[in-house]
Write an enzyme that holds these catalytic residues in place. Structure first.
Site, short mmCIF file in Angstrom:
data_model
loop_
_atom_site.label_atom_id
_atom_site.label_comp_id
_atom_site.label_asym_id
_atom_site.label_seq_id
_atom_site.Cartn_x
_atom_site.Cartn_y
_atom_site.Cartn_z
N GLY A 82 30.78 -66.53 -20.45
CA GLY A 82 30.07 -66.56 -21.72
C GLY A 82 30.80 -65.81 -22.80
O GLY A 82 31.87 -65.23 -22.59
N ARG A 85 32.53 -61.19 -26.25
CA ARG A 85 32.87 -60.37 -27.41
C ARG A 85 32.83 -61.18 -28.70
O ARG A 85 33.37 -60.75 -29.72
CB ARG A 85 34.27 -59.77 -27.24
CG ARG A 85 35.34 -60.81 -27.04
CD ARG A 85 36.69 -60.18 -26.99
NE ARG A 85 37.71 -61.17 -26.71
CZ ARG A 85 38.98 -61.01 -26.98
NH1 ARG A 85 39.38 -59.90 -27.55
NH2 ARG A 85 39.86 -61.94 -26.67
N ARG A 168 36.73 -66.92 -36.61
CA ARG A 168 37.34 -68.17 -36.17
C ARG A 168 36.46 -69.36 -36.55
O ARG A 168 35.23 -69.27 -36.54
CB ARG A 168 37.53 -68.13 -34.65
CG ARG A 168 38.12 -69.39 -34.06
CD ARG A 168 38.47 -69.20 -32.61
NE ARG A 168 37.29 -69.16 -31.75
CZ ARG A 168 37.34 -68.89 -30.45
NH1 ARG A 168 38.48 -68.59 -29.89
NH2 ARG A 168 36.25 -68.88 -29.73
N ASP A 243 36.83 -72.94 -18.97
CA ASP A 243 36.03 -72.37 -20.05
C ASP A 243 36.84 -72.23 -21.34
O ASP A 243 36.30 -71.79 -22.36
CB ASP A 243 35.45 -71.01 -19.64
CG ASP A 243 36.52 -70.01 -19.24
OD1 ASP A 243 37.21 -70.27 -18.24
OD2 ASP A 243 36.69 -68.98 -19.92
N ASN A 244 38.13 -72.59 -21.30
CA ASN A 244 38.97 -72.50 -22.49
C ASN A 244 39.33 -73.86 -23.08
O ASN A 244 40.19 -73.94 -23.97
CB ASN A 244 40.25 -71.72 -22.17
CG ASN A 244 39.99 -70.25 -21.94
OD1 ASN A 244 38.98 -69.71 -22.37
ND2 ASN A 244 40.89 -69.58 -21.24
N ASP A 253 40.84 -70.67 -27.89
CA ASP A 253 41.06 -69.45 -27.10
C ASP A 253 42.55 -69.14 -26.88
O ASP A 253 43.14 -69.51 -25.87
CB ASP A 253 40.32 -69.52 -25.76
CG ASP A 253 38.83 -69.44 -25.94
OD1 ASP A 253 38.38 -68.96 -26.99
OD2 ASP A 253 38.10 -69.88 -25.03
#
Length: 481
Positions: A82, A85, A168, A243-244, A253
């Site tokens: 998840g 940060r 971002r 997850d990227n 990422d």
């Protein structure tokens, strides 16, 4: 800004609302005004960019949230992950009426931080800021950034470093890993979640006979095209975990990434990649592996008129389009870089012969194409120990080009071969100066990379055009950020 909050309409099980925790003493790093204009930022927004990009200012129209997802990391199931940060602080419409996510990195710990502190350091923030800028201007779909702020507040990594925050932007932060988390922990959410993904990002699939299959095909196609574009500009992501990768085929990422300098397809740009899983040459196959894992998560969405095995075969057929899509775009792009006609039966073999020379002779990937484009054949040959190998290639190259529309082929080369890429040692110099509160080198690189296909004598230095000497150690990059 014109807000379009979509993600908060999903089940609250998929995210956690919280406010960012600003760093102390936030100050200006760099601001991308052109992107802010594209996002319809008002003059007031632009005047407040430091507050927005440091977590001091949020918006009444959107309550910030951290997403939960899962993933396979280095090929192994990693369980729940998840936004550890980062926070999605807004979804807005840009000038093209496209919904864009604003995602603040380094915003503090969340329920998904695991053992992390939720912070980002200045060096990794600069690397991501410049990488997104570089890829977008190279024509590679990627996240982008409105700006970043630095701080005097320390963040502990291998040593105490300066904290920073990055705002971002991306067309999508929904990752392949979202589907993995839902199937593992909240499977009842899968139908609605998938339906929303289609409505938001692939509405044309709603008209298909089987929208799920059309959706899968589109995600596979876009991912294949993205990775083909990575290969063509010599970009190695470094951490292609599930997850990227997102569902729209835009780069996301940036950790220990790198742009290829000396042509070494097996170059490990992430020193945590002990088994060379995420090298440049492995990226196409890893993309296939990640998508295969993702497709398994669509299996529960089987329509009533499909048998179980029939549905599995239908999903598998979607994946069969990955390799030909990748090869189509890679071969076309490579032909353009070489100045060869894509339809010629020998063009790809000739291009491969050139790449073998670059690999054997350890020549610079980017500048070798520029030299080929500028017909500096003797310069390339002089850099080769095996001059006869280059002469053999050149004979085939000139034979294929004979009788072709050379003006058209040369024009294609100029649009396909960047003069500048973001080399690690270029970034390192910018980082070292920024850590001393001097952001002039960040500004110079930002300007240089705004037009990477155009020679810019006014802004370039000799170090921008070549790799480090072979007797100088490479800049090593880790996952630490």
């Amino acid at each position: 800004m014109q807000f379009n909050p979509r993600y908060p309409t999903l089940s609250p099980k998929l995210f956690h609302h919280q406010q960012p925790v600003p760093l102390k003493g936030a100050k200006s790093g760099h601001f991308n005004e052109a992107l802010a204009n594209q996002l319809n930022w008002s003059e007031e927004d632009k005047q407040s960019w430091i507050e927005i990009c440091s977590g001091q200012k949020t918006f009444a129209e959107f309550e910030p949230l951290a997403m939960v997802y899962a993933g396979h990391q280095f090929g192994q199931w990693a369980g729940q992950l998840g936004d550890g940060r980062g926070l999605l602080i807004a979804q807005i419409l840009d000038r093209n009426n496209q919904t864009i996510d604003l995602h603040l990195k380094g915003a503090g710990s969340t329920p998904y931080s695991r053992m992390g502190d939720g912070r980002a350091v200045l060096r990794s923030t600069i690397r991501e800021y410049l990488a997104g800028h570089a890829l977008n201007n190279l024509g590679v779909p990627s996240s982008h950034s409105v700006g970043f702020t630095s701080s005097e507040q320390g963040v502990q990594r291998e040593k105490l470093e300066r904290g920073a925050m990055l705002l971002r932007t991306s067309d999508c932060h929904i990752r392949l890993g979202h589907f993995e988390w839902i199937n593992q922990y909240q499977s009842e959410l899968l139908p609605e979640f998938t339906q929303k993904c289609i409505e938001w990002h692939y509405p044309e699939c709603l008209e298909a006979e089987q929208p799920i299959l059309a959706f899968a095909h589109k995600v596979i196609q876009r991912t294949a095209v993205m990775i083909a574009k990575w290969q063509l500009v010599g970009f190695a992501h470094g951490v292609m975990n599930t997850d990227n990768l997102n569902i729209t085929g835009s780069t996301l990422d940036f950790g220990p990434y790198g742009f290829m300098e000396r042509f070494r397809p097996n170059w490990i740009n992430n020193h945590s990649d002990h088994h060379a899983r995420y090298t440049y040459q492995q990226q196409p196959s890893i993309g296939h592996w990640n998508l295969w894992n993702w497709l398994n998560n669509l299996a529960p969405l089987r329509p009533e008129n499909y048998e179980k095995e029939q549905w599995k075969e239908a999903l598998t057929e979607c994946l069969e389009h990955y390799e030909p899509t990748f090869l189509e775009h890679y071969k076309l792009g490579l032909s353009q870089k070489m100045g060869l006609p894509s339809f010629h039966k020998d063009s790809f073999d000739c291009a491969m012969a050139f790449l073998r020379i670059l690999q054997t002779e350890q020549l610079d990937y980017t500048q070798s194409f520029i030299r080929l484009q500028n017909k500096k054949y003797e310069v390339i040959k002089d850099d080769c120990l095996d001059r006869r190998q280059f002469e053999s290639f050149l004979s085939q190259y000139e034979h294929i080009r004979q009788g072709q529309d050379i003006v058209e082929l040369n024009a294609a080369m100029q649009t396909a071969n960047p003069v500048y890429i973001l080399r690690n040692h270029m970034m390192q110099k910018a980082i070292e100066l920024a850590e001393k509160n001097d952001f002039s080198e960040v500004e110079r690189l930002f300007t240089l990379l705004s037009q990477p296909f155009k020679k810019q004598v006014k802004f370039e230095t000799s170090a921008d055009l070549q790799p480090l000497p072979s007797d100088v150690p490479e800049v090593m990059v880790s996952c630490s950020s």
